[in-house]
Design a protein around this motif. Structure first.
Motif, PDB file in Angstrom:
ATOM      1  N   GLY A 187      13.674  -2.071   8.826  1.00 24.77           N
ATOM      2  CA  GLY A 187      12.951  -3.474   8.874  1.00 24.77           C
ATOM      3  C   GLY A 187      12.437  -4.136   7.627  1.00 24.77           C
ATOM      4  O   GLY A 187      12.461  -3.072   6.706  1.00 24.77           O
ATOM      5  N   THR A 188      12.457  -5.376   7.610  1.00 24.21           N
ATOM      6  CA  THR A 188      11.789  -5.624   6.281  1.00 24.21           C
ATOM      7  C   THR A 188      10.417  -5.233   5.801  1.00 24.21           C
ATOM      8  O   THR A 188      10.194  -4.921   4.709  1.00 24.21           O
ATOM      9  N   ALA A 189       9.601  -5.137   6.890  1.00 23.11           N
ATOM     10  CA  ALA A 189       8.109  -4.550   6.658  1.00 23.11           C
ATOM     11  C   ALA A 189       8.124  -3.306   5.984  1.00 23.11           C
ATOM     12  O   ALA A 189       7.657  -2.793   4.874  1.00 23.11           O
ATOM     13  N   MET A 190       8.921  -2.216   6.563  1.00 18.34           N
ATOM     14  CA  MET A 190       8.917  -0.829   6.122  1.00 18.34           C
ATOM     15  C   MET A 190       9.797  -0.707   4.760  1.00 18.34           C
ATOM     16  O   MET A 190       9.558   0.063   3.757  1.00 18.34           O
ATOM     17  N   GLN A 191      10.852  -1.576   4.630  1.00 18.62           N
ATOM     18  CA  GLN A 191      11.549  -1.541   3.359  1.00 18.62           C
ATOM     19  C   GLN A 191      10.697  -2.010   2.103  1.00 18.62           C
ATOM     20  O   GLN A 191      10.766  -1.722   0.989  1.00 18.62           O
ATOM     21  N   THR A 192       9.936  -3.156   2.436  1.00 20.59           N
ATOM     22  CA  THR A 192       9.005  -3.593   1.468  1.00 20.59           C
ATOM     23  C   THR A 192       7.869  -2.808   1.081  1.00 20.59           C
ATOM     24  O   THR A 192       7.719  -2.238  -0.164  1.00 20.59           O
ATOM     25  N   LEU A 193       7.369  -2.180   2.131  1.00 21.74           N
ATOM     26  CA  LEU A 193       6.414  -0.867   1.815  1.00 21.74           C
ATOM     27  C   LEU A 193       6.999   0.075   0.946  1.00 21.74           C
ATOM     28  O   LEU A 193       6.336   0.781   0.161  1.00 21.74           O
ATOM     29  N   GLY A 194       8.240   0.543   1.344  1.00 19.79           N
ATOM     30  CA  GLY A 194       8.937   1.467   0.639  1.00 19.79           C
ATOM     31  C   GLY A 194       9.145   1.404  -0.801  1.00 19.79           C
ATOM     32  O   GLY A 194       8.846   2.084  -1.809  1.00 19.79           O
ATOM     33  N   LEU A 195       9.655  -0.057  -1.094  1.00 18.50           N
ATOM     34  CA  LEU A 195       9.945  -0.434  -2.551  1.00 18.50           C
ATOM     35  C   LEU A 195       8.605  -0.506  -3.265  1.00 18.50           C
ATOM     36  O   LEU A 195       8.551  -0.076  -4.538  1.00 18.50           O
ATOM     37  N   VAL A 196       7.438  -1.091  -2.581  1.00 19.49           N
ATOM     38  CA  VAL A 196       6.131  -0.929  -3.406  1.00 19.49           C
ATOM     39  C   VAL A 196       5.639   0.472  -3.627  1.00 19.49           C
ATOM     40  O   VAL A 196       5.140   0.794  -4.932  1.00 19.49           O
ATOM     41  N   GLY A 197       5.839   1.327  -2.562  1.00 15.08           N
ATOM     42  CA  GLY A 197       5.208   2.803  -2.789  1.00 15.08           C
ATOM     43  C   GLY A 197       6.034   3.548  -3.649  1.00 15.08           C
ATOM     44  O   GLY A 197       5.446   4.260  -4.575  1.00 15.08           O
ATOM     45  N   ASN A 198       7.570   3.240  -3.898  1.00 15.94           N
ATOM     46  CA  ASN A 198       8.161   4.114  -4.854  1.00 15.94           C
ATOM     47  C   ASN A 198       7.790   3.733  -6.280  1.00 15.94           C
ATOM     48  O   ASN A 198       8.207   4.343  -7.289  1.00 15.94           O
ATOM     49  N   ALA A 199       7.515   2.437  -6.348  1.00 16.77           N
ATOM     50  CA  ALA A 199       7.089   1.906  -7.754  1.00 16.77           C
ATOM     51  C   ALA A 199       5.832   2.787  -8.324  1.00 16.77           C
ATOM     52  O   ALA A 199       5.608   2.779  -9.606  1.00 16.77           O
ATOM     53  N   SER A 200       5.214   3.484  -7.586  1.00 16.81           N
ATOM     54  CA  SER A 200       4.020   4.166  -7.812  1.00 16.81           C
ATOM     55  C   SER A 200       4.520   5.672  -8.591  1.00 16.81           C
ATOM     56  O   SER A 200       3.658   6.236  -9.519  1.00 16.81           O
ATOM     57  N   ILE A 201       5.580   6.069  -8.420  1.00 24.46           N
ATOM     58  CA  ILE A 201       6.042   7.130  -8.866  1.00 24.46           C
ATOM     59  C   ILE A 201       6.205   7.242 -10.339  1.00 24.46           C
ATOM     60  O   ILE A 201       5.592   7.944 -11.183  1.00 24.46           O
TER      61      ILE A 201
END
Length: 319
Positions: A187-201
């Motif tokens: 879904g959009t919510a989890m994909q957005t969270l995943g995108l933001v979180g992956n930027a931290s790496i």
């Protein structure tokens, strides 16, 4: 057993490359590290934590074991480092710096990317929970250790444990799992969270490199041998012992836990001793010089040490 070169290329080289870019950038440009840290701590990493735990295939009992094992490991290392420091005649404030450097690994900037490269999604989920528990201990026990060397603002620092977004991200993710209300992974919510979180790496690795570029090792280079041995030899052994004692059912979780324990010294102790212990000097050696040198030395040592450790873990030789 996978070849050492393959392990180095897939798990260690990406860390070195991105951190190296940050190091060069830090040397050639004045980079304000504060805003980058703020964005990482308050936005990117909480998103990574929530997404990783909410979508993890790990059972709740495994998450609890990871938290308990992390706390156990750090408390054991604090006791060992305190004993070794006193036996070797270290005095404050270097004694407190030795304890902090030895007990708290770089489980965030270094550990999370490394765990994901080495052990995939389960590795990342384990690493983010490890980081959260470590953050709580850092701003409670860690602040106490730092402030005994001369500071008086320990209680203020301990209150920060309640302000750490990671804690609430973990609580929200676990609660969502228990209530069965985790949004769909596609879904959009989890994909957005995943995108933001992956930027931290990549950003965490760039920050690590920039921080190392500011390291002033100078006269402290010959004084951090004890800290280096405790962090890069004793700490992995303690991590193995704790993992065996706890008895992780998932071998990937056990191996990631040991790997997190074996990561080099974190930058956080430098911040703690300066803010809560004061920028004091022991036997002519600045605390900041001591800690920053320990971070640099253990980070360099981690390249061969962690390559060999990952090979041993993948072969099932330790846990």
């Amino acid at each position: 057993m996978s070849s050492l070169f393959s392990i180095f290329a897939t798990a260690i080289l990406p860390i070195i490359t991105l951190a190296g870019v940050g190091f060069v950038l830090g040397r050639r440009r004045e980079v304000a590290i504060g805003p980058l840290n703020t964005v990482t701590v308050y936005v990117l990493v909480p998103s990574l934590v929530f997404h990783s735990i909410a979508t993890a295939t790990l059972a709740e009992s495994t998450l609890v074991r990871i938290g308990a094992a992390t706390a156990m490991y750090m408390l054991v290392m604090i006791v060992i480092a305190e004993g070794v420091g006193r036996l070797t005649g270290q005095s404050e404030p270097i004694l407190s710096a030795l304890v902090l450097v030895s007990a708290f690994p770089n489980s965030g900037n270094y550990g999370i990317p490394l765990s994901e490269f080495a052990f995939g999604a389960d590795g990342r989920s384990t690493a983010v929970l490890y980081l959260t528990v470590q953050s709580i201990i850092v701003y409670t026990v860690g602040v106490y250790v730092a402030q005994r060397g001369g500071g008086s603002r320990g209680l203020q620092g301990m209150k920060r444990a309640l302000e750490i977004p990671l804690v609430y991200a973990v609580a929200a993710a676990v609660l969502a799992r228990l209530l069965g209300i985790v949004p769909p992974a596609d879904g959009t919510a989890m994909q957005t969270l995943g995108l933001v979180g992956n930027a931290s790496i990549p950003l965490m690795l760039l920050i690590l490199g920039i921080q190392l570029a500011d390291t002033d090792y100078g006269a402290a280079l010959s004084e951090v041998g004890t800290a280096a041995v405790l962090k890069m030899a004793v700490a992995p052994a303690v991590g193995v012992g704790v993992a065996l004692f706890v008895g992780f059912e998932n071998p990937t979780v056990a191996r990631t836990f040991v790997l997190e324990c074996a990561t080099p010294a974190a930058i956080t102790p430098l911040l703690l001793v300066v803010e809560f212990g004061g920028e004091s000097v022991g036997d002519g050696l600045s605390v900041a010089e001591y800690v920053s040198t320990a971070v640099l030395v253990t980070t360099l040592l981690s390249i061969p040490v962690l390559t060999l450790l990952i090979a041993a873990l993948e072969a099932g030789l330790l846990v």
